[in-house]
Design a protein around this motif. Structure first.
Motif, short mmCIF file in Angstrom:
data_model
loop_
_atom_site.label_atom_id
_atom_site.label_comp_id
_atom_site.label_asym_id
_atom_site.label_seq_id
_atom_site.Cartn_x
_atom_site.Cartn_y
_atom_site.Cartn_z
N VAL A 94 0.85 -1.19 0.00
CA VAL A 94 0.00 0.00 0.00
C VAL A 94 0.88 1.24 0.00
O VAL A 94 1.93 1.27 0.66
N SER A 210 -4.79 -3.53 2.00
CA SER A 210 -4.37 -4.12 0.73
C SER A 210 -4.33 -3.05 -0.36
O SER A 210 -5.17 -2.15 -0.40
N GLY A 212 -4.76 -3.89 -3.44
CA GLY A 212 -5.65 -4.37 -4.48
C GLY A 212 -4.94 -4.78 -5.75
O GLY A 212 -3.86 -5.35 -5.71
N GLY A 250 -9.32 -2.19 1.38
CA GLY A 250 -8.60 -1.98 0.14
C GLY A 250 -9.40 -1.13 -0.82
O GLY A 250 -10.50 -0.67 -0.49
N ASP A 257 -8.50 -9.68 -6.33
CA ASP A 257 -7.78 -9.00 -5.26
C ASP A 257 -8.20 -9.57 -3.91
O ASP A 257 -9.11 -10.40 -3.82
N SER A 276 -14.16 -1.75 1.15
CA SER A 276 -13.60 -1.45 -0.18
C SER A 276 -13.80 0.03 -0.49
O SER A 276 -14.56 0.73 0.17
#
Length: 334
Positions: A94, A210, A212, A250, A257, A276
């Motif tokens: 990230v 994350s 992604g 993420g 992902d 998300s």
């Protein structure tokens, strides 16, 4: 047989038609066609102006609604994680800016961020499979009661990280257990974990961030095949079993992902929450709210996708069962 007079008549007819067309085009039809084209151009100009004005009004309304939502969300977030100890773990690269934005939301919610760590490429690299297996096999005996006897390498390593981040030396203590300290040191020494700052206290909740599909694209350029021992969902589930409160956040979910993979797993959606869309400021507000909800036992998937709810439920941390440390593992006898 056709004679010359037939051809002459045909040519005269063609030239007469051409002459009539030129006369009409330059005369009575010229103004009619010109006026018609002018009217059409003017109508298109008016329509374009109306569409531009409509778009400007829609953008202004959107900006006002976004500002309202952000202001209302900030009020909702304020104090939602008051004094809850949170460990933040970057799963797959990230950006520092994105992580800082999320951490700022946690702190605005009153959370105490007690660790910021990154999982390195050694968790998924084909060249580090022996390293992963050696570490996992060496720690199985230290994790009795935490991992099953037939746990995979990925599951053992997920449990190791969960214990390292959350285990206290006694129930309710704000001191880390000896086992937690040693396991974290091990992960750091073998290169599975890098620290922005190492744990200062046992976390009561773990946030996994994350990158992604950006991270997936990087991984795809390095290797077209995922090593057999790599199981991201299994590792996250094992971490959750050891840590208790786990949220994975993420960008907008895309097939393949981490967030999408977790949402497609029935076991995962039953025990941990996902958020998300964190590339949007508005959706980053969901991160502390999801952690707070998970902390009191409200599991959910949050985002704008069809399989997600837009906003986590508002909860009162006073409703949580027992102390926050009950969610994780306590003491080395766990």
């Amino acid at each position: 047989m056709i004679d010359f007079r037939y051809h002459l008549v045909s040519l005269i007819s063609v030239f007469l038609a051409l002459a009539v067309g030129i006369i009409l085009g330059a005369g009575p039809l010229q103004n009619a066609i010109g006026d018609q084209l002018t009217d059409q151009v003017e109508a298109l100009r008016v329509e374009r102006t109306a569409l531009r004005d409509s778009l400007s009004e829609a953008e202004a309304a959107r900006d006002e609604q976004s500002a309202y939502a952000l202001a209302a969300g900030a009020e909702l977030v304020d104090g939602s994680l008051e004094d809850v100890r949170v460990a933040v773990v970057d799963v797959d690269g990230v950006s520092g800016t994105r992580e800082a934005e999320v951490v700022a939301q946690l702190e605005a919610a009153g959370a105490r961020v007690v660790a910021q760590s990154s999982m390195t490429g050694a968790w998924t690299s084909a060249g580090d499979a022996v390293l992963r297996g050696t570490v996992a096999d060496g720690q199985r005996g230290r994790l009795d009661g935490v991992v099953e006897g037939d746990a995979t390498t990925a599951q053992v390593l997920g449990s190791v990280l969960g214990v390292a981040l959350t285990e206290a030396d006694a129930e309710g203590s704000e001191s880390r257990s000896t086992r937690a300290v040693e396991l974290y040191q091990l992960l750091s020494q073998v290169g599975l974990i890098e620290s922005r700052f190492a744990p200062s206290a046992p976390a009561e909740a773990v946030l996994l961030l994350s990158a992604g599909t950006e991270a997936e694209d990087v991984a795809a350029t390095e290797s077209s095949e995922v090593p057999e021992d790599v199981d991201a969902v299994g590792a996250v589930l094992a971490l959750q079993a050891a840590a208790g409160t786990v949220v994975v956040a993420g960008p907008t979910a895309v097939d393949g992902d981490l967030v999408a993979d977790l949402r497609s797993d029935e076991t995962a959606t039953g025990v941990l929450s996902t958020v998300s869309g964190i590339e949007q400021e508005l959706m980053r507000l969901n991160v502390p709210l999801a952690l707070a909800a998970q902390y009191v036992g409200e599991v959910g998937q949050y985002g704008f996708e069809d399989d997600a709810a837009v906003v986590p439920p508002a909860v009162d941390l006073a409703d949580r069962a027992g102390s926050g440390t009950d969610a994780g593992t306590d003491g080395e006898g766990s």
